[in-house]
Design an enzyme around this catalytic site. Structure first.
Site, mmCIF file in Angstrom:
data_model
loop_
_atom_site.group_PDB
_atom_site.id
_atom_site.type_symbol
_atom_site.label_atom_id
_atom_site.label_comp_id
_atom_site.label_asym_id
_atom_site.label_seq_id
_atom_site.Cartn_x
_atom_site.Cartn_y
_atom_site.Cartn_z
ATOM 1 N N CYS A 18 -10.209 -48.860 -12.215
ATOM 2 C CA CYS A 18 -11.408 -48.458 -11.499
ATOM 3 C C CYS A 18 -12.669 -48.702 -11.838
ATOM 4 O O CYS A 18 -13.498 -48.687 -10.835
ATOM 5 C CB CYS A 18 -11.040 -46.908 -10.863
ATOM 6 S SG CYS A 18 -9.282 -46.628 -10.367
ATOM 7 N N HIS B 29 -17.390 -43.128 -8.262
ATOM 8 C CA HIS B 29 -15.919 -43.892 -8.061
ATOM 9 C C HIS B 29 -15.072 -42.891 -6.910
ATOM 10 O O HIS B 29 -15.300 -41.525 -7.218
ATOM 11 C CB HIS B 29 -15.144 -44.087 -9.250
ATOM 12 C CG HIS B 29 -13.708 -44.490 -8.860
ATOM 13 N ND1 HIS B 29 -13.276 -45.439 -7.813
ATOM 14 C CD2 HIS B 29 -12.488 -44.000 -9.243
ATOM 15 C CE1 HIS B 29 -11.823 -45.584 -7.918
ATOM 16 N NE2 HIS B 29 -11.535 -44.473 -8.712
ATOM 17 N N ASN C 132 -8.850 -44.294 -2.355
ATOM 18 C CA ASN C 132 -9.325 -44.649 -3.661
ATOM 19 C C ASN C 132 -8.888 -46.336 -3.866
ATOM 20 O O ASN C 132 -7.732 -46.767 -3.741
ATOM 21 C CB ASN C 132 -8.383 -44.016 -4.794
ATOM 22 C CG ASN C 132 -8.752 -44.673 -6.328
ATOM 23 O OD1 ASN C 132 -9.441 -45.542 -6.508
ATOM 24 N ND2 ASN C 132 -8.351 -43.909 -7.257
HETATM 25 C C1 LIG Z 1 -2.904 -36.375 -7.625
HETATM 26 C C2 LIG Z 1 -3.578 -35.097 -7.149
HETATM 27 C C3 LIG Z 1 -4.148 -35.201 -5.983
HETATM 28 C C4 LIG Z 1 -2.760 -33.885 -7.172
HETATM 29 O O1 LIG Z 1 -3.295 -32.805 -6.750
HETATM 30 P P1 LIG Z 1 -2.877 -31.438 -7.792
HETATM 31 O O2 LIG Z 1 -3.811 -30.411 -7.150
HETATM 32 O O3 LIG Z 1 -3.093 -31.902 -9.311
HETATM 33 O O4 LIG Z 1 -1.386 -31.146 -7.520
HETATM 34 P P2 LIG Z 1 -0.073 -31.249 -8.536
HETATM 35 O O5 LIG Z 1 -0.021 -32.461 -8.880
HETATM 36 O O6 LIG Z 1 -0.551 -30.081 -9.352
HETATM 37 O O7 LIG Z 1 1.014 -30.901 -7.392
HETATM 38 C C5 LIG Z 1 0.842 -29.837 -6.853
HETATM 39 C C6 LIG Z 1 2.148 -29.811 -5.905
HETATM 40 O O8 LIG Z 1 1.853 -30.432 -4.683
HETATM 41 C C7 LIG Z 1 3.075 -31.405 -4.860
HETATM 42 N N1 LIG Z 1 2.555 -32.841 -4.047
HETATM 43 C C8 LIG Z 1 2.336 -33.986 -4.941
HETATM 44 N N2 LIG Z 1 1.788 -34.765 -4.066
HETATM 45 C C9 LIG Z 1 2.088 -34.066 -2.887
HETATM 46 C C10 LIG Z 1 1.910 -34.693 -1.618
HETATM 47 N N3 LIG Z 1 1.149 -36.000 -1.029
HETATM 48 N N4 LIG Z 1 2.143 -33.863 -0.497
HETATM 49 C C11 LIG Z 1 2.599 -32.757 -0.560
HETATM 50 N N5 LIG Z 1 2.756 -32.197 -1.797
HETATM 51 C C12 LIG Z 1 2.576 -32.911 -3.012
HETATM 52 C C13 LIG Z 1 3.556 -31.751 -6.323
HETATM 53 O O9 LIG Z 1 5.063 -32.008 -6.205
HETATM 54 C C14 LIG Z 1 3.535 -30.071 -6.612
HETATM 55 O O10 LIG Z 1 4.596 -29.323 -6.379
HETATM 56 P P3 LIG Z 1 5.151 -28.438 -7.295
HETATM 57 O O11 LIG Z 1 4.292 -27.383 -7.597
HETATM 58 O O12 LIG Z 1 6.399 -27.931 -6.089
HETATM 59 O O13 LIG Z 1 5.826 -29.176 -8.412
HETATM 60 C C15 LIG Z 1 -4.927 -34.871 -8.266
HETATM 61 O O14 LIG Z 1 -4.086 -34.404 -9.526
HETATM 62 C C16 LIG Z 1 -5.651 -36.000 -8.550
HETATM 63 O O15 LIG Z 1 -6.018 -36.364 -7.564
HETATM 64 N N6 LIG Z 1 -5.478 -36.393 -9.758
HETATM 65 C C17 LIG Z 1 -6.475 -37.540 -10.042
HETATM 66 C C18 LIG Z 1 -5.744 -38.856 -9.439
HETATM 67 C C19 LIG Z 1 -6.676 -39.819 -9.461
HETATM 68 O O16 LIG Z 1 -7.884 -39.949 -9.071
HETATM 69 N N7 LIG Z 1 -6.282 -40.989 -10.106
HETATM 70 C C20 LIG Z 1 -7.093 -42.291 -10.115
HETATM 71 C C21 LIG Z 1 -7.915 -42.188 -11.236
HETATM 72 S S1 LIG Z 1 -9.197 -43.498 -11.025
#
Ligand SMILES: CC(C)(COP(=O)(O)OP(=O)(O)OC[C@H]1O[C@@H](n2cnc3c(N)ncnc32)[C@H](O)[C@@H]1OP(=O)(O)O)[C@@H](O)C(=O)NCCC(=O)NCCS
Length: 326
Positions: A114, A253, A283
């Site tokens: 990215c 980004h 993204n």
């Molecule tokens: C991926 C992301 C959105 C997840 O959000 P989060 O608040 O961290 O959520 P978590 O991973 O803690 O998951 C919370 C719950 O939501 C669930 N969940 C994950 N994706 C889901 C979706 N699309 N829909 C519904 N529930 C979802 C998980 O399974 C978890 O459930 P559990 O508590 O029963 O296990 C976040 O971590 C993020 O944006 N991370 C950075 C990603 C990124 O930018 N990557 C590229 C960088 S260049």
């Protein structure tokens, strides 16, 4: 006054197909509400079958060249930041060169995930300092939809396809690239990876192999992204003697709205000064910065003399920041 790298044209190209959160509700266990509140994303664009990364890249490049008033034959160098080139060989950049008819340029891809566009901008700036008469095309282009596991709700809601481009030239009037700072930490590669090599050969596509897809430890990536981009920006601003309050616009980004909110808070920058378009495109990895730059430019968000800050974070890990006087 010494010559500086100036952005003389911006362009972007997005595939026509829009995939909304409501569409995703029908294929994976998710909801528009969850995606919106956790990421800020409402929809993303998806390339059609046969619409390769190089085609999106060439579309963005044509727009940037038109704005710059420069013909493809005048280009000296083409860099494409991408992790989803059409093939492993030749590079996406060589395919773009062929598509544009930029026969006087040399062309190559750059993989910094990215952060690919930011790395490309930094590199092009160094080439232009050595060769002030050059014209350089820097592109960020991706078709991440081809490498997304559409059954994995943790990742498939986040990514989208698209391309953005800038044309760079030398200028001695004090505006342009003031500085940039790049960082990497390969020790953390397992937190965000995509192991399969790109190929148009369908016999090599292995959907049953999880390694073909983007894999991510979302929560860990989130923490690193906020901290690393924050540190890079703080360091760059200190080196340049610029206060956060002096910035006209910040284009980060576009990964997750909550990452940008945390970053803005950490840096003491009001969110109104942070350009956000991820609700439309998700993204788009290396394409995210140049698409946002092109939109901000065409919307008139950048006035001559404004201080523009760019920052990015991605797999590798890679990250960094750049400061431009528009
Ligand atoms: C991926 C992301 C959105 C997840 O959000 P989060 O608040 O961290 O959520 P978590 O991973 O803690 O998951 C919370 C719950 O939501 C669930 N969940 C994950 N994706 C889901 C979706 N699309 N829909 C519904 N529930 C979802 C998980 O399974 C978890 O459930 P559990 O508590 O029963 O296990 C976040 O971590 C993020 O944006 N991370 C950075 C990603 C990124 O930018 N990557 C590229 C960088 S260049």
């Amino acid at each position: 006054m010494s010559t500086r790298t100036v952005i003389v044209g911006t362009g972007s190209f997005l595939p026509a197909r829009v995939l909304t959160n409501s569409d995703l509700e029908k294929t994976v266990d998710t909801s528009d509400e969850w995606i919106t509140t956790r990421t800020g994303i409402k929809s993303r664009r998806i390339a059609a079958r046969g619409e390769e990364t190089s085609m999106l890249a060439a579309g963005a490049a044509r727009q940037a060249l038109a704005m710059a008033g420069i013909t493809p034959a005048e280009l000296d160098m083409i860099v494409v930041g991408t992790i989803t080139p059409d093939m492993t060989m030749p590079s996406c950049a060589c395919l773009v060169q062929q598509e544009l008819g930029a026969e006087n340029a040399f062309a190559f891809d750059l993989n910094a995930a990215c952060s690919g566009f930011l790395y490309g901008l930094d590199l092009a700036d160094k080439y232009l300092c050595q060769n002030p008469a050059w014209k350089i095309l820097v592109i960020g282009a991706e078709t991440l939809s081809t490498r997304t596991n559409w059954q994995d709700r943790n990742t498939c809601v986040l990514f989208g396809d698209g391309a953005g481009a800038v044309v760079l030239a030398g200028d001695g009037k004090g505006r342009g690239m003031l500085g940039s700072r790049l960082f990497s930490d390969g020790r953390l590669w397992r937190l965000l990876s995509m192991e399969g090599a790109p190929s148009l050969n369908p016999d090599l596509a292995r959907p049953e192999n999880d390694g073909s897809y983007i894999r991510m430890e979302g929560r860990e990536v989130f923490k690193h992204a906020v901290r690393s981009m924050g540190d890079a920006v703080t360091r760059l601003l200190a080196e340049q003697g610029v206060a956060a309050a002096d910035l006209g616009l910040v284009i980060p980004h576009q990964a997750n709205l909550r990452i940008l909110q945390s970053l803005a808070e950490r840096l003491g920058i009001p969110l109104e000064k942070v350009y956000i378009n991820m609700h439309k495109y998700g993204n788009t990895s290396a394409a995210s910065l140049p698409i946002a730059m092109d939109e901000a430019n065409r919307e008139g968000r950048l006035a001559a003399g404004d201080l523009l800050l760019l920052c990015a974070f991605g797999g590798g890990f890679t990250w960094g920041a750049a400061l431009i006087r528009w």
